[in-house]
Every structure is written in C-alpha cells, then in structure tokens.
Scaffold this active site. Structure first.
Site, PDB file in Angstrom:
ATOM      1  CB  ILE A 138      36.656  63.231  62.729  1.00 51.89           C
ATOM      2  CG1 ILE A 138      35.754  64.247  61.994  1.00 51.89           C
ATOM      3  CG2 ILE A 138      37.991  63.835  63.144  1.00 51.89           C
ATOM      4  CD1 ILE A 138      36.322  64.879  60.760  1.00 51.89           C
TER       5      ILE A 138
ATOM      6  CE1 TYR B  47      26.060  62.010  67.110  1.00 55.80           C
ATOM      7  CE2 TYR B  47      25.878  61.790  64.729  1.00 55.80           C
ATOM      8  CZ  TYR B  47      26.568  62.230  65.845  1.00 55.80           C
ATOM      9  OH  TYR B  47      27.750  62.911  65.684  1.00 55.80           O
TER      10      TYR B  47
ATOM     11  CE  LYS C 132      26.208  65.694  67.131  1.00 59.30           C
ATOM     12  NZ  LYS C 132      26.967  66.650  67.979  1.00 59.30           N
TER      13      LYS C 132
ATOM     14  CB  ILE D 212      36.825  67.015  67.559  1.00 62.39           C
ATOM     15  CG1 ILE D 212      36.663  66.060  66.366  1.00 62.39           C
ATOM     16  CG2 ILE D 212      36.809  68.466  67.079  1.00 62.39           C
ATOM     17  CD1 ILE D 212      35.281  66.103  65.705  1.00 62.39           C
TER      18      ILE D 212
HETATM   19  N1  LIG Z   1      34.229  61.791  65.071  1.00 62.84           N
HETATM   20  C1  LIG Z   1      33.330  61.943  64.098  1.00 62.84           C
HETATM   21  O1  LIG Z   1      33.391  61.262  63.064  1.00 62.84           O
HETATM   22  C2  LIG Z   1      32.218  62.969  64.244  1.00 62.84           C
HETATM   23  C3  LIG Z   1      31.381  63.150  63.140  1.00 62.84           C
HETATM   24  C4  LIG Z   1      30.348  64.067  63.240  1.00 62.84           C
HETATM   25  C5  LIG Z   1      30.168  64.801  64.399  1.00 62.84           C
HETATM   26  N2  LIG Z   1      30.994  64.616  65.458  1.00 62.84           N
HETATM   27  C6  LIG Z   1      30.735  65.421  66.658  1.00 62.84           C
HETATM   28  O2  LIG Z   1      31.911  66.063  67.093  1.00 62.84           O
HETATM   29  C7  LIG Z   1      31.900  66.180  68.524  1.00 62.84           C
HETATM   30  C8  LIG Z   1      33.163  65.566  69.093  1.00 62.84           C
HETATM   31  O3  LIG Z   1      33.181  64.191  68.723  1.00 62.84           O
HETATM   32  P1  LIG Z   1      34.464  63.247  68.881  1.00 62.84           P
HETATM   33  O4  LIG Z   1      34.502  62.381  67.701  1.00 62.84           O
HETATM   34  O5  LIG Z   1      35.642  64.047  69.271  1.00 62.84           O
HETATM   35  O6  LIG Z   1      33.937  62.336  70.105  1.00 62.84           O
HETATM   36  P2  LIG Z   1      34.684  61.751  71.380  1.00 62.84           P
HETATM   37  O7  LIG Z   1      33.768  60.699  71.921  1.00 62.84           O
HETATM   38  O8  LIG Z   1      36.080  61.371  71.044  1.00 62.84           O
HETATM   39  O9  LIG Z   1      34.707  63.001  72.375  1.00 62.84           O
HETATM   40  C9  LIG Z   1      33.517  63.510  72.913  1.00 62.84           C
HETATM   41  C10 LIG Z   1      33.792  64.001  74.325  1.00 62.84           C
HETATM   42  O10 LIG Z   1      32.553  64.515  74.860  1.00 62.84           O
HETATM   43  C11 LIG Z   1      32.505  64.140  76.221  1.00 62.84           C
HETATM   44  N3  LIG Z   1      31.128  64.109  76.721  1.00 62.84           N
HETATM   45  C12 LIG Z   1      30.147  63.242  76.393  1.00 62.84           C
HETATM   46  N4  LIG Z   1      29.056  63.487  77.115  1.00 62.84           N
HETATM   47  C13 LIG Z   1      29.336  64.540  77.917  1.00 62.84           C
HETATM   48  C14 LIG Z   1      28.610  65.243  78.913  1.00 62.84           C
HETATM   49  N5  LIG Z   1      27.347  64.910  79.227  1.00 62.84           N
HETATM   50  N6  LIG Z   1      29.208  66.285  79.541  1.00 62.84           N
HETATM   51  C15 LIG Z   1      30.483  66.622  79.243  1.00 62.84           C
HETATM   52  N7  LIG Z   1      31.239  65.975  78.330  1.00 62.84           N
HETATM   53  C16 LIG Z   1      30.666  64.944  77.681  1.00 62.84           C
HETATM   54  C17 LIG Z   1      33.113  62.742  76.257  1.00 62.84           C
HETATM   55  O11 LIG Z   1      33.535  62.377  77.562  1.00 62.84           O
HETATM   56  C18 LIG Z   1      34.255  62.882  75.268  1.00 62.84           C
HETATM   57  O12 LIG Z   1      35.461  63.244  75.910  1.00 62.84           O
HETATM   58  C19 LIG Z   1      30.629  65.473  68.997  1.00 62.84           C
HETATM   59  O13 LIG Z   1      29.618  66.436  69.234  1.00 62.84           O
HETATM   60  C20 LIG Z   1      30.262  64.574  67.828  1.00 62.84           C
HETATM   61  O14 LIG Z   1      28.878  64.294  67.774  1.00 62.84           O
HETATM   62  C21 LIG Z   1      32.019  63.710  65.407  1.00 62.84           C
END
Ligand SMILES: NC(=O)c1ccc[n+]([C@@H]2O[C@H](COP(=O)([O-])OP(=O)(O)OC[C@H]3O[C@@H](n4cnc5c(N)ncnc54)[C@H](O)[C@@H]3O)[C@@H](O)[C@H]2O)c1
Length: 249
Positions: free
Chosen positions: A189, A156, A160, A17
């Site tokens: 997503i 988790y 959240k 995202i």
């Molecule tokens: N993909 C989904 O289905 C989904 C659903 C609900 C919520 N989310 C939330 O959306 C956000 C983005 O998720 P995503 O799916 O793009 O995940 P992703 O794993 O593709 O990207 C997350 C990014 O955060 C970075 N990250 C992790 N720990 C870190 C730290 N300590 N310092 C700096 N960067 C750090 C990672 O390196 C990664 O690039 C997250 O907060 C996730 O919990 C995602």
C-alpha cells in the site's frame, strides 16, 4: 448498518492507512478518537476534520505505553459516552538495522518491532474490551507477511503472524459478548511505511508477483475497514482478510 454516530478509535491515525481511514470514517459521520505518536500531523488532521464538521478527538499516544493507551480510551468514553469500534492500525516495519538475516538480528531491533506491533496491540485490546458495553467490532492491521515469510524481515514477519493469532484468540473469547475481532492483511500500500521500506531495501518496484501488478493507494483500504467495523459484517469474526492485489494467491 452505517457507522453514523458510532464511536470509533483509530491508532496510527497520523499517516498512511490510518490517515485515510480517519478521513473516510469522518465522511461517514462516525465520531472519531485518533491516536498516534506524531503530534504535528495528528493535530493537523484533527483540525482539518473538525473544520469539515466531524466530531473528532485526537491524542498523542504511544501504544507501547499501557497507561497512555488506557488514559486515551477512558478520555474517549468520557467525551463521547461509549465505544463502538476500534481500528488498531499503528505499526512499524523497522529501520536500516532490521534488514538483517535471522542469525544477525539485534535484540533491540527485535524488541522494538515486537513491542509496537504485538505488545502495542495487546495494550489496545485490553483497554478497549472493557469499554465495549453493547457489543462492538475490532479491526487489526496485520500484513500479507502475517501469512507468509520474507527474507531479512524476521521480526516484522513474526510480529504480523502474531497479530493474526491475537485476532483469532480474541475473537474466540469475545464472541459471547457480541464483540467481533478481525484483521486485514495488506500487500503493498503506497504509504510512507511502504516507501521507507522500499528505499531501505533498495527494492525495485517490480510488483509482477501480484495479480494486479501494482501497489494500492492508501484510500483503497478504508472501505474494507469500514465494512469490518460495521454491522454489514455481523457474522464475520476471527477472520483474516488479505487486501493484497492478488499476491498471496
Ligand atoms: N503500507 C503497507 O504496504 C503495509 C503492508 C502491510 C501491513 N501494513 C500495516 O498497516 C498498518 C499501517 O501502515 P502504514 O503503511 O499506514 O504505515 P505508516 O508508517 O504510514 O503509519 C503508521 C502510523 O503508526 C504510528 N505509530 C508507530 N508507532 C507507534 C506507537 N508506538 N504508538 C502510536 N502510533 C505509532 C506512526 O507514527 C504512523 O503515523 C501498520 O500496522 C503496517 O504494519 C502496511
């Protein structure tokens, strides 16, 4: 009402995202400061966006390290002269060890997930807020699991729910300075996190509990983030916006 020339910071920019949001906001001519733990994809993204003419600054930052976050935001303001908006998207869902029942979860796994998803967000909020000199907008990544439970996922889910609470608490304080603070709650997503989680859990991709019966592409999320960062949402603060294909309903 556009984000042209607005200075926006994005955490978690190297993947999923955050990556799509960075590309989307660069195309809207925002000035971007990007942070992530993963240096290689972050620097590749920075180079790609700069090549397309965007004004972008990227830094390797661990959001759990308060000093690193403060230094990154100070460097951003020094480079671009101001801060207008923040998309706090960095987050973790955990690894194999986190797929544990409530009574079995390990202290280290709890601390890791809560550390990134809640303390990391706190570090970002407290470094961002003093740098908004003329109002501003903050958007936090919660989850649909910030609104409901899920089996073998207590850390988790708790983290959240905390993001939702932190968003509401911050919004109450920040309104008098014309800083808005909202969060969005994604359902599935199709990002690396989603694929990792599905693989670890052995989840069959049955999404029939969603009205739309599918996962979203990561590119379906940034328009919502753009809206919440822009003046088009000028009377929206402290809100929690599901983007979940009709799961929660
Ligand atoms: N993909 C989904 O289905 C989904 C659903 C609900 C919520 N989310 C939330 O959306 C956000 C983005 O998720 P995503 O799916 O793009 O995940 P992703 O794993 O593709 O990207 C997350 C990014 O955060 C970075 N990250 C992790 N720990 C870190 C730290 N300590 N310092 C700096 N960067 C750090 C990672 O390196 C990664 O690039 C997250 O907060 C996730 O919990 C995602």
């Amino acid at each position: 009402m556009s984000l042209k020339d607005k200075v926006i910071i994005i955490t978690g920019a190297a993947s999923g995202i955050g990556l799509e949001t960075s590309k989307h906001l660069a195309a809207k001519e925002a000035k971007l400061s990007l942070a992530d733990l993963q240096e290689k994809p972050l620097k590749e993204l920075e180079a790609e966006l700069q090549k397309s003419g965007a004004q972008v600054f990227a830094a390797v930052v661990d959001v759990t390290d308060r000093k690193q976050v403060e230094d990154w935001i100070a460097a951003t303001v020094q480079k671009f002269g101001k801060l207008d908006g923040a998309a706090n998207l960095a987050g973790v869902i955990g690894n194999q060890n986190n797929i544990a029942k409530v009574e079995e979860i390990d202290d280290d796994d709890w601390d890791f997930i809560m550390g990134v998803n809640t303390k990391g967000l706190l570090n970002c909020l407290r470094a961002e807020i003093p740098n908004f000199n003329n109002g501003g907008a903050i958007v936090n990544a919660a989850s649909i699991l910030g609104l409901m439970g899920s089996r073998k996922n207590i850390a988790y889910v708790a983290s959240k729910h905390a993001v939702v609470g932190m968003t509401r608490a911050a919004a109450k304080e920040l309104g008098e300075r014309n800083i808005r603070c909202n969060c969005f709650c994604p359902g599935p997503i199709d990002t690396p996190m989603f694929r990792q989680s599905a693989a670890i859990r052995g989840t069959k991709l049955d999404l029939s509990h969603l009205a739309l019966n599918r996962a979203a592409a990561p590119s379906e999320v940034p328009p919502l983030i753009e809206f919440l960062l822009s003046e088009n949402s000028s009377f929206i603060t402290g809100n929690v916006v599901p983007i979940d294909g009709g799961w929660y309903c």
